[in-house]
Design an enzyme around this catalytic site. Structure first.
Site, PDB file in Angstrom:
ATOM      1  N   ASP A  31     -20.567  32.494   0.617  1.00 41.19           N
ATOM      2  CA  ASP A  31     -19.741  31.828   1.621  1.00 41.19           C
ATOM      3  C   ASP A  31     -20.475  31.764   2.957  1.00 41.19           C
ATOM      4  OD1 ASP A  31     -17.810  31.575  -0.270  1.00 41.19           O
ATOM      5  OD2 ASP A  31     -16.489  33.139   0.515  1.00 41.19           O
ATOM      6  N   PHE A  34     -23.039  29.031   2.868  1.00 44.07           N
ATOM      7  CA  PHE A  34     -22.352  27.735   2.917  1.00 44.07           C
ATOM      8  C   PHE A  34     -21.956  27.427   4.364  1.00 44.07           C
ATOM      9  CE2 PHE A  34     -18.632  25.027   2.903  1.00 44.07           C
ATOM     10  CZ  PHE A  34     -18.931  24.057   1.955  1.00 44.07           C
ATOM     11  N   ASP A  35     -21.375  28.425   5.039  1.00 49.88           N
ATOM     12  CA  ASP A  35     -20.934  28.229   6.425  1.00 49.88           C
ATOM     13  C   ASP A  35     -22.112  27.908   7.337  1.00 49.88           C
ATOM     14  OD1 ASP A  35     -18.323  28.680   5.735  1.00 49.88           O
ATOM     15  OD2 ASP A  35     -18.327  30.795   6.321  1.00 49.88           O
ATOM     16  N   SER A  80       6.185   5.220 -14.693  1.00 49.31           N
ATOM     17  CA  SER A  80       6.531   6.560 -15.162  1.00 49.31           C
ATOM     18  C   SER A  80       6.514   6.577 -16.683  1.00 49.31           C
ATOM     19  CB  SER A  80       7.914   6.958 -14.645  1.00 49.31           C
ATOM     20  OG  SER A  80       8.880   6.013 -15.056  1.00 49.31           O
ATOM     21  N   LEU A  81       6.439   7.779 -17.263  1.00 41.58           N
ATOM     22  CA  LEU A  81       6.411   7.921 -18.714  1.00 41.58           C
ATOM     23  C   LEU A  81       7.801   8.255 -19.240  1.00 41.58           C
ATOM     24  CD1 LEU A  81       3.153  10.012 -19.246  1.00 41.58           C
ATOM     25  CD2 LEU A  81       3.432   7.539 -19.336  1.00 41.58           C
ATOM     26  N   GLU A 111      -2.862  15.984 -23.356  1.00 41.28           N
ATOM     27  CA  GLU A 111      -3.234  16.501 -22.041  1.00 41.28           C
ATOM     28  C   GLU A 111      -2.103  17.349 -21.469  1.00 41.28           C
ATOM     29  OE1 GLU A 111      -3.852  13.120 -19.563  1.00 41.28           O
ATOM     30  OE2 GLU A 111      -4.996  12.031 -21.083  1.00 41.28           O
ATOM     31  N   LYS A 113       0.618  18.219 -18.709  1.00 38.80           N
ATOM     32  CA  LYS A 113       1.416  17.474 -17.726  1.00 38.80           C
ATOM     33  C   LYS A 113       1.558  18.365 -16.492  1.00 38.80           C
ATOM     34  CE  LYS A 113       5.716  14.919 -17.043  1.00 38.80           C
ATOM     35  NZ  LYS A 113       6.036  15.536 -15.742  1.00 38.80           N
ATOM     36  N   ASP A 115       2.542  19.554 -12.763  1.00 42.62           N
ATOM     37  CA  ASP A 115       3.759  19.375 -11.989  1.00 42.62           C
ATOM     38  C   ASP A 115       3.411  19.296 -10.508  1.00 42.62           C
ATOM     39  OD1 ASP A 115       6.428  19.069 -11.536  1.00 42.62           O
ATOM     40  OD2 ASP A 115       6.924  21.186 -11.662  1.00 42.62           O
ATOM     41  N   ARG A 134       2.185   7.673  -5.420  1.00 43.43           N
ATOM     42  CA  ARG A 134       2.840   6.801  -6.394  1.00 43.43           C
ATOM     43  C   ARG A 134       3.892   5.913  -5.733  1.00 43.43           C
ATOM     44  NH1 ARG A 134       7.399   6.426  -9.374  1.00 43.43           N
ATOM     45  NH2 ARG A 134       7.190   5.406 -11.394  1.00 43.43           N
ATOM     46  N   GLU A 173      -3.099  14.250 -10.235  1.00 42.38           N
ATOM     47  CA  GLU A 173      -1.981  14.990  -9.649  1.00 42.38           C
ATOM     48  C   GLU A 173      -2.510  15.922  -8.556  1.00 42.38           C
ATOM     49  OE1 GLU A 173       2.248  14.948 -10.835  1.00 42.38           O
ATOM     50  OE2 GLU A 173       0.471  13.835 -11.435  1.00 42.38           O
ATOM     51  N   TYR A 225      -6.558  12.415 -14.371  1.00 42.06           N
ATOM     52  CA  TYR A 225      -6.239  12.207 -15.781  1.00 42.06           C
ATOM     53  C   TYR A 225      -6.233  10.749 -16.252  1.00 42.06           C
ATOM     54  CZ  TYR A 225      -1.613  11.651 -13.579  1.00 42.06           C
ATOM     55  OH  TYR A 225      -0.566  11.268 -12.761  1.00 42.06           O
ATOM     56  N   LYS A 288      -1.231  10.317 -25.210  1.00 36.13           N
ATOM     57  CA  LYS A 288      -1.653   8.933 -24.980  1.00 36.13           C
ATOM     58  C   LYS A 288      -2.465   8.432 -26.163  1.00 36.13           C
ATOM     59  CE  LYS A 288      -2.240   9.791 -20.005  1.00 36.13           C
ATOM     60  NZ  LYS A 288      -3.247  10.017 -18.938  1.00 36.13           N
ATOM     61  N   LYS A 312       8.427  17.454 -22.432  1.00 38.90           N
ATOM     62  CA  LYS A 312       8.759  18.412 -21.373  1.00 38.90           C
ATOM     63  C   LYS A 312       9.087  19.779 -21.985  1.00 38.90           C
ATOM     64  CE  LYS A 312       9.297  17.392 -17.540  1.00 38.90           C
ATOM     65  NZ  LYS A 312      10.283  16.617 -16.775  1.00 38.90           N
ATOM     66  N   CYS A 406      24.138  48.027   8.528  1.00 34.41           N
ATOM     67  CA  CYS A 406      22.780  47.461   8.551  1.00 34.41           C
ATOM     68  C   CYS A 406      21.786  48.471   7.998  1.00 34.41           C
ATOM     69  CB  CYS A 406      22.397  47.082   9.980  1.00 34.41           C
ATOM     70  SG  CYS A 406      20.696  46.491  10.132  1.00 34.41           S
ATOM     71  N   CYS A 409      19.343  49.477  11.202  1.00 31.31           N
ATOM     72  CA  CYS A 409      19.776  50.179  12.418  1.00 31.31           C
ATOM     73  C   CYS A 409      21.118  50.877  12.265  1.00 31.31           C
ATOM     74  CB  CYS A 409      19.832  49.209  13.599  1.00 31.31           C
ATOM     75  SG  CYS A 409      21.132  47.951  13.446  1.00 31.31           S
ATOM     76  N   CYS A 424      24.278  41.613  10.821  1.00 37.68           N
ATOM     77  CA  CYS A 424      24.173  42.752  11.731  1.00 37.68           C
ATOM     78  C   CYS A 424      24.307  42.201  13.143  1.00 37.68           C
ATOM     79  CB  CYS A 424      22.832  43.464  11.567  1.00 37.68           C
ATOM     80  SG  CYS A 424      22.533  44.709  12.860  1.00 37.68           S
ATOM     81  N   CYS A 430      18.142  45.823  16.792  1.00 40.80           N
ATOM     82  CA  CYS A 430      17.764  45.905  15.381  1.00 40.80           C
ATOM     83  C   CYS A 430      16.322  45.399  15.231  1.00 40.80           C
ATOM     84  CB  CYS A 430      18.724  45.065  14.544  1.00 40.80           C
ATOM     85  SG  CYS A 430      18.474  45.212  12.762  1.00 40.80           S
TER      86      CYS A 430
END
Length: 668
Positions: A31, A34-35, A80-81, A111, A113, A115, A134, A173, A225, A288, A312, A406, A409, A424, A430
C-alpha cells in the site's frame, strides 16, 4: 523520459495495480509503494494541467462538485427478467426454450444474481465514457463521475487487450460488500441516522449521492455480467464474458456453462449454500441461453427476454437461543431493547444480535429468556426476530420484562403519549445522550464540523474537555494536540469548529438536537419564526401553526427551551457567534406566493440546482413532495423529466410548470 511520458507510464502502472488489488485480489506492491506512485502522479498532473484526464487513477477519490444527474436514453433497453421460485418453474422454462428452438441443442450459462444496482458502462477505444443506471429500462441517470470512484471498474481497458471492439457496452451490478455495509451502518447507528435495510439500498443511495467523495469513501464493488455491441469477440455469451475478464473486468468466478436441466438444478443447490461465503449479497441465480443467435431467435415478451430467467432464493431463516436482552440509550434518550443470541450464520454474516424495537414488539411474541427464536434476513438484511418455537421453551424460562430505569444513569424512564418507545428524560446528565447530542451537533447535515468522529468525541468527553455542545467552542489547539505530534490535525479541528459559526440558522436549529425535531421540521421552524429568540418565546399554539409541527413536537420544543441548562447552552452558543437568525437575504426572499401548494420537482434545470429550487419553494411558503398524487398542485419540470412521473402527472391531470414559468411565478 520527460514528465509527460512519466505521467502516462504512471497511469498505466496504477491502473494495473488497481486491477490486481480490486479485481484479482493479488496485489504485487505494498500500500505504501502504491501511495508513493499515486503522490508522484498527483504532483506531475498538478504541474501539467494540460494533461488532465477524467480517467486518470488520481480521479478515483471523487470531488465535492455537485451536479444534478441528467437522464440518458439506453442504446439497448435494460429489461427486467422474469422471476421463478421453484424447481418446477426452472424445468418449465427449460422446456419452453427447447420448444422455442424447435428441439435444437442449446447451452445455458448459469450465473449468480447479485443484489445491487444495475449499471450500464460504455467504453470507446478502451476508455470509460459513460455510466448509466437502469432507471425505467429506457432511460437512466448518468452517474459517470461517481462510478469513476469504484476501483473494481476499469477506467481504461488494458492496452494489451485482444479483440477489443472500438465501442462496446458492458452491464453489471454495483454492490456494497458486507464489510462496507456493516461499517456504514455502525457509523449511522452511532450518529442515530436511519440504518440501511440492506446492501442494495445502501449501494443505490451511495451511487445517487451528489458528492462523489461520499461514493469513494464507501468502497463499492462491481461485478459485470453482460457484453453488448456490434463487434463482439464471440458468438457465445459465456465466451464474451471470458474475453471481458481478460480485458480486466470483474466477472464472477461462479459462472458455469451447462446443457441439461439437472445440471442447472445442481448449480442452484450448490450456490444456495455456498453463497453465504461470498463477500457480497446475492439473492438468486440467473439462467441465460448462451448462444447469441439463439437468443435473437427466442426474442422477447413485452417485459422480459424469453432466453433468460432469474431463480430467486428463499428468504434465509435460522433458529437460535435468546440469551439475554440488553438496552441501548440513543441521542434522544430513546431506549432500544436488543436481543443477544447464540451466534448463527445467516446471509453471509454471523448474527449475534437483533433489534427488538420496543416493549410492544417484545409483548407481541411473548418473549422469554431461553426461547429459541427464528431470525430472518431475506430482503431486509438487518436481522429481525420473526417467530418463537414455543415447543422448545424451557420450563423455567422467565418472560422478558422491559426495564423501567435508564441502564446508563438510573433515571426512571418515561413513555410519551402516542410513542412506542420509552425515554430517559435525563438529557443533561445521561452520558450516551450527551455524547450522542455532540455527535449529532457536528454531523454533516448539522454544523458540519469535519474531523470530530465518535471516537474523538468519546476521547474529549473522557478527558473532561466537553460536557455539552457549547464546550466545543472553548477547545484550543494545545488541549488536543497531545505531545505536539498532532498539532496539524488539532489545528484543522479548531478551524472546522470556528468555520461552523457561518452555518445557516435553520441548521443550527436542527443541530440543537431537540427531541422529535428533524432536518425538515427544523427548517420549517426557522423560516416561520426567523430568529432563535422568536422560536424560544413561541407558545404551543404558535408552534402548531407551523406546518408539520404537532402537539408532541411543540411540547418537546417548549420543554427544551424551558430547561435552564439548555438555555444556558443556547446563550453560550449565541456568545460564540453562531447564526441565530435568518440572513437578510433569506428574509428578503421570503413570501407566501406558494402557500398551501404541494410541488414535485423532476428533471434537470438550467438556472438553479434542485436543492436551490427546494429552498425557493419553502421560502415562498410551498411544500416539497417527492411523489405525484391527486394532492399535488403542480410539477416543476426541467429537461429529461422522468417518464414515469410525466405519465402519472398526465393521468391525474396535474399541471406541468416549466423552469422559466416557475421563476416568473415567484418573481412577481
Amino acid at each position: 523520459m520527460d514528465e509527460k511520458q512519466r505521467i502516462e507510464q504512471l497511469r498505466r502502472e496504477l491502473h494495473e495495480h488497481n486491477y490486481r488489488y480490486y479485481v484479482q485480489n493479488q496485489p504485487t506492491i505494498s500500500d505504501y509503494d502504491f501511495d508513493q506512485l499515486m503522490h508522484e502522479l498527483q504532483d506531475l498532473e498538478a504541474r501539467h494541467p494540460e494533461m488532465a484526464d477524467p480517467n486518470s487513477p488520481t480521479q478515483r477519490v471523487g470531488s465535492d462538485l455537485q451536479t444534478e444527474f441528467r437522464q440518458v436514453a439506453h442504446r439497448y433497453p435494460m429489461l427486467s427478467l422474469a422471476n421463478t421460485y421453484s424447481e418446477q418453474d426452472v424445468r418449465d422454462w427449460y422446456d419452453s426454450v427447447k420448444k422455442g428452438l424447435a428441439g435444437e441443442d442449446f447451452e445455458v450459462c448459469c450465473e449468480m444474481k447479485y443484489d445491487g444496482l444495475s449499471i450500464s458502462l460504455t467504453y470507446v477505444d478502451g476508455r470509460l465514457t459513460q455510466a448509466v443506471t437502469r432507471g425505467d429500462g429506457v432511460h437512466g441517470d448518468d452517474v459517470t463521475q461517481n462510478v469513476r470512484t469504484i476501483r473494481a471498474i476499469p477506467l481504461v481497458v488494458s492496452h494489451l487487450a485482444s479483440r477489443l471492439p472500438h465501442e462496446f457496452e458492458i452491464r453489471g451490478e454495483i454492490l456494497m460488500p458486507w464489510t462496507s455495509f456493516e461499517r456504514l451502518n455502525r457509523e449511522r447507528e452511532a450518529a442515530e441516522e436511519p440504518l440501511f435495510a440492506n446492501p442494495r439500498n445502501a449501494a443505490s443511495g451511495t451511487l445517487k449521492s451528489l458528492d462523489s467523495r461520499v461514493v469513494a469513501s464507501r468502497q463499492l464493488d462491481a461485478y459485470l455480467y453482460y457484453l453488448l455491441g456490434e463487434e463482439l469477440p464471440a458468438e457465445g455469451h459465456y465466451e464474451n464474458l471470458e474475453a471481458a475478464r481478460q480485458w480486466g473486468f470483474k466477472i464472477s468466478e461462479g459462472m458455469k456453462k451447462v446443457r441439461t436441466v439437472d445440471e442447472i438444478l445442481d448449480f442452484i443447490n450448490y450456490w444456495d449454500t455456498e453463497r453465504k461465503n461470498l463477500p457480497v449479497a446475492t439473492d438468486g441465480i440467473v439462467l441465460k441461453v448462451n448462444s447469441l443467435r439463439q437468443q435473437r431467435s427466442l426474442g422477447f415478451t413485452a417485459k422480459s427476454p424469453r432466453w433468460a430467467i432469474a431463480y430467486k432464493f428463499k428468504a434465509e431463516r435460522a433458529c437460535t437461543e435468546l440469551l439475554e436482552v440488553t438496552y441501548q440509550v440513543g441521542r434522544t434518550g430513546a431506549v432500544t431493547p436488543v436481543a443477544n443470541m447464540t451466534p448463527v450464520q445467516l446471509a453471509g454474516t454471523t448474527v449475534r444480535r437483533a433489534t427488538l424495537n420496543n416493549e410492544d414488539f417484545i409483548k407481541s411474541f411473548d418473549l422469554h429468556i431461553g426461547d429459541f427464536v427464528y431470525v430472518e434476513k431475506g430482503g431486509e438484511i438487518i436481522p429481525k426476530i420473526v417467530g418463537v418455537d414455543i415447543d422448545q421453551r424451557p420450563i423455567i424460562a422467565q418472560p422478558v420484562q422491559f426495564i423501567r430505569r435508564c441502564p446508563e444513569c438510573g433515571t426512571p424512564l418515561v413513555r410519551y403519549e402516542g410513542e412506542a418507545a420509552w425515554y430517559c428524560p435525563n438529557d443533561a446528565g445521561c452520558p450516551p445522550q450527551i455524547k450522542g447530542r455532540i455527535e449529532h451537533f457536528v454531523a454533516r447535515k448539522a454544523m458540519n464540523i469535519i474531523g470530530l468522529g465518535p471516537e474523538i468525541i468519546e476521547d474529549y468527553y473522557r478527558q473532561g474537555l466537553v460536557h455539552n455542545i457549547a464546550d466545543l467552542y472553548t477547545i484550543d489547539v494545545q488541549q488536543i494536540s497531545g505531545d505536539g505530534s498532532r498539532t496539524k490535525s488539532a489545528q484543522n479541528i479548531v478551524n472546522a469548529i470556528s468555520k461552523s459559526k457561518d452555518v445557516p440558522f435553520e441548521r443550527v436549529v436542527f443541530a440543537l438536537g431537540i427531541r422529535f425535531i428533524g432536518e425538515t421540521s427544523a427548517r420549517l421552524l426557522a423560516r416561520h419564526f426567523k430568529s432563535m429568540d422568536a422560536l424560544m418565546a413561541a407558545s404551543i399554539l404558535e408552534l402548531q401553526e407551523v406546518e408539520g409541527i404537532g402537539e408532541v413536537m411543540a411540547r418537546s420544543i417548549i420543554a427544551y427551551f424551558h430547561n435552564e441548562q439548555n438555555r444556558q447552552i443556547v446563550e453560550r452558543l449565541r456568545s460564540y457567534g453562531l447564526q441565530f437568525a435568518l440572513s437578510a437575504e433569506q428574509t428578503a426572499a421570503a413570501s407566501d406566493k406558494l402557500a398551501g401548494l404541494s410541488i414535485v420537482i423532476s428533471g434537470v434545470f438550467s438556472h438553479h440546482s434542485r436543492d436551490e429550487y427546494k429552498l425557493i419553494i419553502e421560502q415562498n411558503g410551498g411544500k416539497n413532495v417527492g411523489s405525484i398524487s391527486g394532492k399535488t398542485s403542480f410539477v416543476l419540470a426541467g429537461d429529461n423529466m422522468g417518464p414515469s412521473k410525466l405519465q402519472k402527472a398526465e393521468k391525474l391531470g396535474i399541471r406541468i410548470v416549466s423552469e422559466n414559468e416557475f421563476l416568473e411565478i415567484v418573481s412577481k
